[in-house]
Design a protein around this motif. Structure first.
Motif, PDB file in Angstrom:
ATOM      1  N   VAL A 129       0.869  -1.176   0.000  1.00  0.00           N
ATOM      2  CA  VAL A 129       0.000   0.000   0.000  1.00  0.00           C
ATOM      3  C   VAL A 129       0.903   1.222   0.000  1.00  0.00           C
ATOM      4  O   VAL A 129       2.073   1.149   0.375  1.00  0.00           O
ATOM      5  N   SER A 130       0.352   2.344  -0.442  1.00  0.00           N
ATOM      6  CA  SER A 130       1.129   3.579  -0.413  1.00  0.00           C
ATOM      7  C   SER A 130       0.236   4.711   0.057  1.00  0.00           C
ATOM      8  O   SER A 130      -0.979   4.685  -0.136  1.00  0.00           O
ATOM      9  N   ALA A 131       0.879   5.698   0.688  1.00  0.00           N
ATOM     10  CA  ALA A 131       0.137   6.840   1.208  1.00  0.00           C
ATOM     11  C   ALA A 131       1.120   7.975   1.476  1.00  0.00           C
ATOM     12  O   ALA A 131       2.335   7.784   1.415  1.00  0.00           O
ATOM     13  N   GLY A 132       0.560   9.144   1.773  1.00  0.00           N
ATOM     14  CA  GLY A 132       1.399  10.304   2.021  1.00  0.00           C
ATOM     15  C   GLY A 132       0.998  11.054   3.274  1.00  0.00           C
ATOM     16  O   GLY A 132      -0.160  11.004   3.693  1.00  0.00           O
ATOM     17  N   THR A 133       1.966  11.756   3.858  1.00  0.00           N
ATOM     18  CA  THR A 133       1.690  12.544   5.054  1.00  0.00           C
ATOM     19  C   THR A 133       0.938  13.833   4.706  1.00  0.00           C
ATOM     20  O   THR A 133       0.218  14.373   5.535  1.00  0.00           O
ATOM     21  N   GLN A 134       1.109  14.320   3.484  1.00  0.00           N
ATOM     22  CA  GLN A 134       0.380  15.484   2.978  1.00  0.00           C
ATOM     23  C   GLN A 134       0.020  15.179   1.528  1.00  0.00           C
ATOM     24  O   GLN A 134       0.625  15.737   0.603  1.00  0.00           O
ATOM     25  N   PRO A 135      -0.928  14.247   1.299  1.00  0.00           N
ATOM     26  CA  PRO A 135      -1.188  13.787  -0.062  1.00  0.00           C
ATOM     27  C   PRO A 135      -1.566  14.922  -1.015  1.00  0.00           C
ATOM     28  O   PRO A 135      -2.287  15.843  -0.649  1.00  0.00           O
ATOM     29  N   GLY A 136      -1.028  14.816  -2.214  1.00  0.00           N
ATOM     30  CA  GLY A 136      -1.325  15.799  -3.253  1.00  0.00           C
ATOM     31  C   GLY A 136      -2.649  15.493  -3.921  1.00  0.00           C
ATOM     32  O   GLY A 136      -3.451  14.680  -3.438  1.00  0.00           O
ATOM     33  N   ASP A 137      -2.869  16.122  -5.067  1.00  0.00           N
ATOM     34  CA  ASP A 137      -4.122  15.955  -5.805  1.00  0.00           C
ATOM     35  C   ASP A 137      -4.058  14.841  -6.846  1.00  0.00           C
ATOM     36  O   ASP A 137      -5.087  14.362  -7.298  1.00  0.00           O
ATOM     37  N   HIS A 138      -2.845  14.470  -7.266  1.00  0.00           N
ATOM     38  CA  HIS A 138      -2.721  13.505  -8.353  1.00  0.00           C
ATOM     39  C   HIS A 138      -1.335  12.862  -8.337  1.00  0.00           C
ATOM     40  O   HIS A 138      -0.433  13.341  -7.654  1.00  0.00           O
ATOM     41  N   ILE A 139      -1.214  11.789  -9.097  1.00  0.00           N
ATOM     42  CA  ILE A 139       0.082  11.150  -9.297  1.00  0.00           C
ATOM     43  C   ILE A 139       0.880  12.062 -10.228  1.00  0.00           C
ATOM     44  O   ILE A 139       0.340  12.589 -11.202  1.00  0.00           O
ATOM     45  N   HIS A 140       2.152  12.251  -9.943  1.00  0.00           N
ATOM     46  CA  HIS A 140       2.982  13.090 -10.810  1.00  0.00           C
ATOM     47  C   HIS A 140       2.951  12.520 -12.232  1.00  0.00           C
ATOM     48  O   HIS A 140       3.253  11.333 -12.420  1.00  0.00           O
ATOM     49  N   PRO A 141       2.599  13.338 -13.245  1.00  0.00           N
ATOM     50  CA  PRO A 141       2.496  12.814 -14.613  1.00  0.00           C
ATOM     51  C   PRO A 141       3.797  12.215 -15.130  1.00  0.00           C
ATOM     52  O   PRO A 141       3.776  11.211 -15.850  1.00  0.00           O
ATOM     53  N   GLU A 142       4.938  12.790 -14.741  1.00  0.00           N
ATOM     54  CA  GLU A 142       6.211  12.248 -15.208  1.00  0.00           C
ATOM     55  C   GLU A 142       6.482  10.867 -14.613  1.00  0.00           C
ATOM     56  O   GLU A 142       7.086  10.006 -15.250  1.00  0.00           O
ATOM     57  N   VAL A 143       5.989  10.622 -13.407  1.00  0.00           N
ATOM     58  CA  VAL A 143       6.124   9.311 -12.773  1.00  0.00           C
ATOM     59  C   VAL A 143       5.161   8.328 -13.436  1.00  0.00           C
ATOM     60  O   VAL A 143       5.533   7.195 -13.753  1.00  0.00           O
ATOM     61  N   ALA A 144       3.933   8.760 -13.654  1.00  0.00           N
ATOM     62  CA  ALA A 144       2.949   7.906 -14.337  1.00  0.00           C
ATOM     63  C   ALA A 144       3.474   7.487 -15.711  1.00  0.00           C
ATOM     64  O   ALA A 144       3.379   6.314 -16.084  1.00  0.00           O
ATOM     65  N   ASP A 145       4.051   8.431 -16.451  1.00  0.00           N
ATOM     66  CA  ASP A 145       4.603   8.109 -17.782  1.00  0.00           C
ATOM     67  C   ASP A 145       5.712   7.071 -17.687  1.00  0.00           C
ATOM     68  O   ASP A 145       5.751   6.114 -18.465  1.00  0.00           O
ATOM     69  N   ALA A 146       6.633   7.253 -16.734  1.00  0.00           N
ATOM     70  CA  ALA A 146       7.751   6.314 -16.577  1.00  0.00           C
ATOM     71  C   ALA A 146       7.254   4.920 -16.198  1.00  0.00           C
ATOM     72  O   ALA A 146       7.749   3.913 -16.713  1.00  0.00           O
ATOM     73  N   LEU A 147       6.274   4.854 -15.301  1.00  0.00           N
ATOM     74  CA  LEU A 147       5.743   3.560 -14.881  1.00  0.00           C
ATOM     75  C   LEU A 147       4.957   2.896 -16.001  1.00  0.00           C
ATOM     76  O   LEU A 147       5.061   1.683 -16.215  1.00  0.00           O
ATOM     77  N   GLN A 148       4.171   3.681 -16.726  1.00  0.00           N
ATOM     78  CA  GLN A 148       3.409   3.117 -17.836  1.00  0.00           C
ATOM     79  C   GLN A 148       4.336   2.595 -18.928  1.00  0.00           C
ATOM     80  O   GLN A 148       4.040   1.589 -19.562  1.00  0.00           O
ATOM     81  N   ALA A 149       5.489   3.243 -19.118  1.00  0.00           N
ATOM     82  CA  ALA A 149       6.470   2.767 -20.099  1.00  0.00           C
ATOM     83  C   ALA A 149       7.015   1.389 -19.710  1.00  0.00           C
ATOM     84  O   ALA A 149       7.471   0.636 -20.567  1.00  0.00           O
ATOM     85  N   LEU A 150       6.946   1.064 -18.415  1.00  0.00           N
ATOM     86  CA  LEU A 150       7.382  -0.253 -17.933  1.00  0.00           C
ATOM     87  C   LEU A 150       6.235  -1.269 -17.918  1.00  0.00           C
ATOM     88  O   LEU A 150       6.422  -2.408 -17.511  1.00  0.00           O
ATOM     89  N   GLY A 151       5.039  -0.819 -18.313  1.00  0.00           N
ATOM     90  CA  GLY A 151       3.882  -1.709 -18.331  1.00  0.00           C
ATOM     91  C   GLY A 151       3.092  -1.727 -17.041  1.00  0.00           C
ATOM     92  O   GLY A 151       2.265  -2.614 -16.825  1.00  0.00           O
ATOM     93  N   LEU A 152       3.338  -0.758 -16.153  1.00  0.00           N
ATOM     94  CA  LEU A 152       2.606  -0.688 -14.883  1.00  0.00           C
ATOM     95  C   LEU A 152       1.474   0.323 -15.005  1.00  0.00           C
ATOM     96  O   LEU A 152       1.696   1.465 -15.394  1.00  0.00           O
ATOM     97  N   ASP A 153       0.270  -0.100 -14.656  1.00  0.00           N
ATOM     98  CA  ASP A 153      -0.930   0.731 -14.790  1.00  0.00           C
ATOM     99  C   ASP A 153      -1.087   1.656 -13.586  1.00  0.00           C
ATOM    100  O   ASP A 153      -1.221   1.206 -12.455  1.00  0.00           O
ATOM    101  N   THR A 154      -1.079   2.948 -13.849  1.00  0.00           N
ATOM    102  CA  THR A 154      -1.251   3.933 -12.776  1.00  0.00           C
ATOM    103  C   THR A 154      -2.655   4.534 -12.762  1.00  0.00           C
ATOM    104  O   THR A 154      -2.936   5.411 -11.946  1.00  0.00           O
TER     105      THR A 154
END
Length: 157
Positions: free
Chosen positions: A42-67
């Motif tokens: 599981v993952s969580a944040g102490t001060q959660p933002g509004d969204h997943i960072h798009p640059e992180v989502a892009d990098a993970l999706q390039a590896l085949g991981l669905d964000t």
């Protein structure tokens, strides 16, 4: 279908960072990918933002991981208490402390707002750390090859 034996404990790991938009999400998705159901992440944040960072989502999706189903969540004491291990990624002392839970800090750079090469380097760092952690938690787990293209500094055989 065979039911798991009562003594089969599935470890739960919580990955905690500040905004829950980069490092903790990447670590969770990598863990779930490699663990083959033998570790819950599981993952969580102490001060959660509004969204997943798009640059992180892009990098993970390039590896085949669905964000697409990832949304920042607030880190709670209950979430930590339900876990066997809490991995902190930059939240330090702001993470709630729960007695009996093992804490580890992974000093990993924040990928939010970084260029593509930096984000890929951070994801590769998390990939190596997650793979090492899984071999510790589930020694008989047969890890599939890394999703991250091997480099001269990585030699996971």
């Amino acid at each position: 279908m065979t039911s798991p034996t009562p003594e089969a404990h599935v470890a739960q790991v919580v990955f905690a960072c500040v905004r829950n938009g980069g490092r903790s999400v990447a670590a969770r998705l990598l863990t779930e990918h490699y663990a083959q159901g033998r570790v819950v992440a599981v993952s969580a944040g102490t001060q959660p933002g509004d969204h997943i960072h798009p640059e992180v989502a892009d990098a993970l999706q390039a590896l085949g991981l669905d964000t697409s189903r990832e949304h920042p969540k607030d880190l709670t004491r209950a979430m930590i208490a339900a876990s066997d291990l809490a991995i902190t990624l930059g939240c330090g002392e702001t993470c709630p402390y729960v007695p009996g839970v093992t804490y580890r800090d992974w000093p990993v750079d924040d990928p939010g707002g970084q260029d593509e090469a930096t984000v890929r380097r951070i994801v590769a760092d998390l990939d190596a750390r997650v793979r090492e952690l899984l071999l510790e938690l589930v020694p008989d787990l047969e890890l599939e090859p890394s999703l991250v293209a091997p480099s001269s500094s990585q030699s996971h055989a």
